[in-house]
Motif scaffolding. Structure first.
Motif, mmCIF file in Angstrom:
data_model
loop_
_atom_site.group_PDB
_atom_site.id
_atom_site.type_symbol
_atom_site.label_atom_id
_atom_site.label_comp_id
_atom_site.label_asym_id
_atom_site.label_seq_id
_atom_site.Cartn_x
_atom_site.Cartn_y
_atom_site.Cartn_z
ATOM 1 N N TYR A 149 5.399 -3.621 -7.689
ATOM 2 C CA TYR A 149 4.579 -4.316 -6.698
ATOM 3 C C TYR A 149 4.538 -3.522 -5.406
ATOM 4 O O TYR A 149 5.479 -2.782 -5.092
ATOM 5 C CB TYR A 149 5.160 -5.708 -6.411
ATOM 6 C CG TYR A 149 5.063 -6.634 -7.596
ATOM 7 C CD1 TYR A 149 3.954 -7.438 -7.766
ATOM 8 C CD2 TYR A 149 6.080 -6.681 -8.542
ATOM 9 C CE1 TYR A 149 3.850 -8.291 -8.861
ATOM 10 C CE2 TYR A 149 5.981 -7.526 -9.643
ATOM 11 C CZ TYR A 149 4.871 -8.321 -9.790
ATOM 12 O OH TYR A 149 4.764 -9.150 -10.877
ATOM 13 N N ASP A 150 3.464 -3.706 -4.625
ATOM 14 C CA ASP A 150 3.444 -3.113 -3.288
ATOM 15 C C ASP A 150 4.222 -4.031 -2.354
ATOM 16 O O ASP A 150 4.739 -5.073 -2.765
ATOM 17 C CB ASP A 150 2.015 -2.834 -2.803
ATOM 18 C CG ASP A 150 1.175 -4.085 -2.570
ATOM 19 O OD1 ASP A 150 1.728 -5.211 -2.490
ATOM 20 O OD2 ASP A 150 -0.056 -3.946 -2.467
ATOM 21 N N ARG A 151 4.322 -3.653 -1.109
ATOM 22 C CA ARG A 151 5.146 -4.429 -0.164
ATOM 23 C C ARG A 151 4.553 -5.802 0.176
ATOM 24 O O ARG A 151 5.232 -6.645 0.738
ATOM 25 C CB ARG A 151 5.387 -3.615 1.101
ATOM 26 C CG ARG A 151 6.209 -2.371 0.808
ATOM 27 C CD ARG A 151 6.634 -1.641 2.063
ATOM 28 N NE ARG A 151 7.128 -0.316 1.790
ATOM 29 C CZ ARG A 151 8.327 -0.021 1.309
ATOM 30 N NH1 ARG A 151 9.176 -0.970 1.022
ATOM 31 N NH2 ARG A 151 8.685 1.230 1.110
ATOM 32 N N LEU A 152 3.291 -6.018 -0.195
ATOM 33 C CA LEU A 152 2.664 -7.322 0.027
ATOM 34 C C LEU A 152 2.726 -8.213 -1.213
ATOM 35 O O LEU A 152 2.227 -9.333 -1.198
ATOM 36 C CB LEU A 152 1.211 -7.130 0.466
ATOM 37 C CG LEU A 152 1.018 -6.357 1.769
ATOM 38 C CD1 LEU A 152 -0.469 -6.144 2.046
ATOM 39 C CD2 LEU A 152 1.690 -7.081 2.924
ATOM 40 N N GLY A 153 3.310 -7.695 -2.297
ATOM 41 C CA GLY A 153 3.467 -8.484 -3.511
ATOM 42 C C GLY A 153 2.367 -8.338 -4.534
ATOM 43 O O GLY A 153 2.329 -9.100 -5.510
ATOM 44 N N ALA A 154 1.466 -7.381 -4.351
ATOM 45 C CA ALA A 154 0.396 -7.161 -5.325
ATOM 46 C C ALA A 154 0.855 -6.141 -6.367
ATOM 47 O O ALA A 154 1.450 -5.116 -6.027
ATOM 48 C CB ALA A 154 -0.856 -6.644 -4.624
#
Length: 149
Positions: free
Chosen positions: A76-81
């Motif tokens: 995941y990226d740091r935004l949760g995607a």
């Protein structure tokens, strides 16, 4: 053809079974052939590609067409995607159309732009281009590009 680097894993025998230390989940797991591939992939992603271990999820369930599925690994990226969906197979399992379909089904739900599959002996990377569809890549991009940073 690329292969997954073999790493030395922390193992122990318990009750007659070989166990491996999962560095992300912080617990001992039975060392099956597929688990060996998964743990080598985790080490590769964290140590060689610089992906933060805290952004890697392993063996979580998801629903697809009212059926329960379980992916191997998602970054995941740091935004949760989701940015990278991974499918691991045991070394003796061919990476064929059936394995590709399994990864594609998981990614229809996850919508990660990057995908990877490996059986340890073969390692392949893909990018889901919005206009041109699925494209095989020679290398996995660096973490900052994967995460859009």
């Amino acid at each position: 053809m690329k292969s997954l680097p073999i790493v030395e894993l922390r193992t122990q025998e318990k009750d007659g079974r070989l166990m491996v230390w999962d560095r992300l989940r912080k617990k001992w797991l039975v060392l099956t052939p597929e688990e060996h591939v998964r743990q080598c992939l985790v080490a590769f992603l964290v140590d060689a590609k610089g992906i933060p271990g805290g952004l890697i999820s392993q063996e979580k369930g998801l629903k697809y067409d009212r059926r329960s599925k379980r992916y191997d690994l998602v970054v995941y990226d740091r935004l949760g995607a989701p940015v990278l969906a991974c499918e691991c197979k045991a070394p003796y399992v061919p990476l064929d159309r059936q394995a590709a379909l399994q990864l594609a089904v998981y990614n229809r739900k996850l919508l990660a732009p990057y995908m990877l599959w490996t059986n340890g002996q073969r390692l392949a990377y893909y990018f889901l281009h919005p206009e041109h569809g699925l494209r095989e890549m020679d290398e996995l991009p660096p973490w900052n590009e994967l995460a859009g940073e």
